[in-house]
Scaffold this motif. Sequence first.
Motif, PDB file in Angstrom:
ATOM      1  N   GLY A  34      69.067  48.998  -1.190  1.00 32.10           N
ATOM      2  CA  GLY A  34      69.467  48.962   0.204  1.00 32.10           C
ATOM      3  C   GLY A  34      68.589  48.091   1.087  1.00 32.10           C
ATOM      4  O   GLY A  34      68.668  48.166   2.320  1.00 32.10           O
ATOM      5  N   GLN A 199      59.022  50.613   3.972  1.00 32.93           N
ATOM      6  CA  GLN A 199      59.994  51.657   3.701  1.00 32.93           C
ATOM      7  C   GLN A 199      59.556  52.908   4.458  1.00 32.93           C
ATOM      8  O   GLN A 199      58.370  53.274   4.442  1.00 32.93           O
ATOM      9  CB  GLN A 199      60.080  51.954   2.209  1.00 32.93           C
ATOM     10  CG  GLN A 199      61.131  52.988   1.834  1.00 32.93           C
ATOM     11  CD  GLN A 199      61.208  53.183   0.324  1.00 32.93           C
ATOM     12  OE1 GLN A 199      60.194  53.254  -0.355  1.00 32.93           O
ATOM     13  NE2 GLN A 199      62.420  53.251  -0.213  1.00 32.93           N
ATOM     14  N   ARG A 266      66.307  52.034   6.195  1.00 34.41           N
ATOM     15  CA  ARG A 266      66.409  51.223   4.977  1.00 34.41           C
ATOM     16  C   ARG A 266      65.158  50.362   4.838  1.00 34.41           C
ATOM     17  O   ARG A 266      64.512  50.018   5.842  1.00 34.41           O
ATOM     18  CB  ARG A 266      67.656  50.333   5.042  1.00 34.41           C
ATOM     19  CG  ARG A 266      68.951  51.130   5.081  1.00 34.41           C
ATOM     20  CD  ARG A 266      70.161  50.267   5.339  1.00 34.41           C
ATOM     21  NE  ARG A 266      70.408  49.275   4.281  1.00 34.41           N
ATOM     22  CZ  ARG A 266      71.523  48.555   4.197  1.00 34.41           C
ATOM     23  NH1 ARG A 266      72.486  48.696   5.116  1.00 34.41           N
ATOM     24  NH2 ARG A 266      71.683  47.691   3.214  1.00 34.41           N
TER      25      ARG A 266
END
Length: 757
Positions: A34, A199, A266
Amino acid sequence: MKAFDIVGKDVPRNDAETKARGTAVYTDDLKLPGMLFGKILRSPLAHARIKEIDVSRAARLPGVKCVITGEDTPKVKYGNWRLFPDTQDEYPLAVDKVRFIGDEVAAVAAVDKDIAEEALGLIQVEYEELPGVFDTDASTGEGAPVLHDYCPTNISVNRKIQYGDIEKGFAESDYVREDTFDVHAVSHAYLEPCSALAQADQDGRITLWTSTQVPYIVQCLLASTLGMRENDIRVIKPFVGGGFGGKMELRTWEFCAALMAKKTGRPVKFTLSREEEFLTGRRRHPMRLHSRVGFKKDGTLVAKDLKIRLDGGAYNAMGPTATFLCGNFGAMLYRYPNYRFLGEHVYTNKPPASAMRGFGAPQSLYATEMQMSMAAEELGIDPVEIRLKNAQVSGDKIPDVATISSCGFIESIEKVAEMSDWKNKRKHLKPGQGIGIGCYSFISGGVFNWFNTSYPFSAAEIRAFADGTVHLLTMASDIGQGSDTALKQMVAEELGLGMEDIRITAADTAMTPQADLGSWGSRVTLMAGNAVLDAARKIKAQLFGAVSARFNLNVIYDFECVNGRVQAKLRPDKGISFGEAVAMVQKANRGEPLVARGSYTPRDKGLVTPAFGFGSQIAEVEVDQETGQVKVKQMWTAHDSGTVINPRAVEGQLAGSIQMGLGYSLCEQFVMDKGKTLNTNFLDYKMPTALDMPPSEVAHVDTYEPEGPFGAKECGEGLASPTAPAIAHAVYHATGYCCKDLPITPEKILKGWKRSQ
């Protein structure tokens, strides 16, 4: 000096095979499910007020998942000099103004790079253009536009050093020379462009993989700019394809990746293009240096008055440190009974200058060494002899700057003169041939806590296991210099193990002990090395106690770890394997793991650094009398870095320094037009390749640094300084042209040669 089993040996680099096979994983190699791709919108103007930014069209483009501007950020300024808040002058994204061409204005994250790039073109920014200033004279002149409201003079940092009686010193001098030198900006030109991948987890905590020299500093500053707690940020340094000082700050793409990862849920990755690196990347400080030096007839130094203006570009970055160090380096190498320094860091509307290999020393020592060589010629003294006469030695004190500890400077001068056959060559060179000398001194890390950390300057943890292995954890960053290997060598030597017995985990702020200030200023070997030895010795103390109890030995016995065993020195039969000793300690402690933490923070004695490296270099050149082209035929280097931990690795560092010095002295330069960099690729930015490297001979001067691990101190970074003055002196010897404005181009040589004939 004690003979070591592993320290001082040519041990292959920890990462050599991985890199040779092409399996090393750098930040841009990382991919997460992603993942979005980020791009940065940059200012086309050197100085302007931002009136309005419209991102609506970009946000509606299919595939775009996030667009941010300065208004979407917490608007927290940052900078590495946290001890002095006024020096923190940079927003992650511009809030009020842009201050150089390429300043970061907005960022986009999209499902692929092409869509992100397209979205940048849809962002509309309304600017009010302001007058720009592109050199320090214009920036500090009457009526100059102010770049930062807090700094109406555009001089962001002043640094003064003075001792002795400077006027009396010049009055007592038989010979005084006064020169002005202009040294230029150059690029770090690391092969791996900057890259960051962030992240966010379900609790909003951030993991950031980034190409950096300073994981801890990035962690702290990223937390500050995001309004988060430090330990809610995890920074991991993968393999790094070079840094040289250009990756030792929090940068916009790291911030944007983290913020956009939180906003989108994401992973988000930014990787700069080569054009972006050249157009907007940090660079070595351009400087104007005005130096006045007084000598006695016999060449003895009496006084030095040094004034330096640093062109810092649009933001401070690491300019305060460079300003601070320039004055220190100006007082280094030689004994100056009377010394005065004034340094000024000046804002201009150009890309920010910051740390680069040598950190102020290549500029400051260029002026020092060229004046020493010119003075020697005019006083009729051999350039080697005038240096030997004035060379610093162990115990010399520079008030409020340093006390020299171990010092092999004189030996390095003598050795390099011998290696090069200096006296004979000086007499018998043909027309157009020349030989020149340059010398250096450099720090082994800094004492001053400018980052204002409450943690040790370096820390390490060692976990010992019953199978005879150990695990070393350190936040020190190997960015290509081989520090992981050197630290493993130190552990192996201290615990009597083999390199294959040691695992290392490095540069991960969630896994390794806090803290380490990073890879800069040649600090890792000495500082991280001392932390590693501290931890290893704590492990040994427990192992020795266990073995003593096992054999019921009197406490007067000395013990040692050697060849995978823990034993009494005078009774080797009274010993057991390393793993057995670890098992005994664990059993005695009801299975508690055998773990020790070590740390190191330099003792505060008002010094600049715990130790100094020294060295000398001689260059032989041949200058084409028709074209002015310089060919460096041979380089000789003798350096004092204390105990050499890994000779092969050190020689690799020295070769890299020579390559950078070649480019600095002969060819590398930015082509600028009103603040815009025009040569933004490796074709137009000329730098030496492996084919341009001259033959080189290296000698290690044998000294022992008491403050260093196993007697070691800096190597590699200091050698970034002498190459340019050695080549310039050789060109002066060959042609009569003395370069006071780097680089030394054929055009300058031909004009200067003509005047000298």
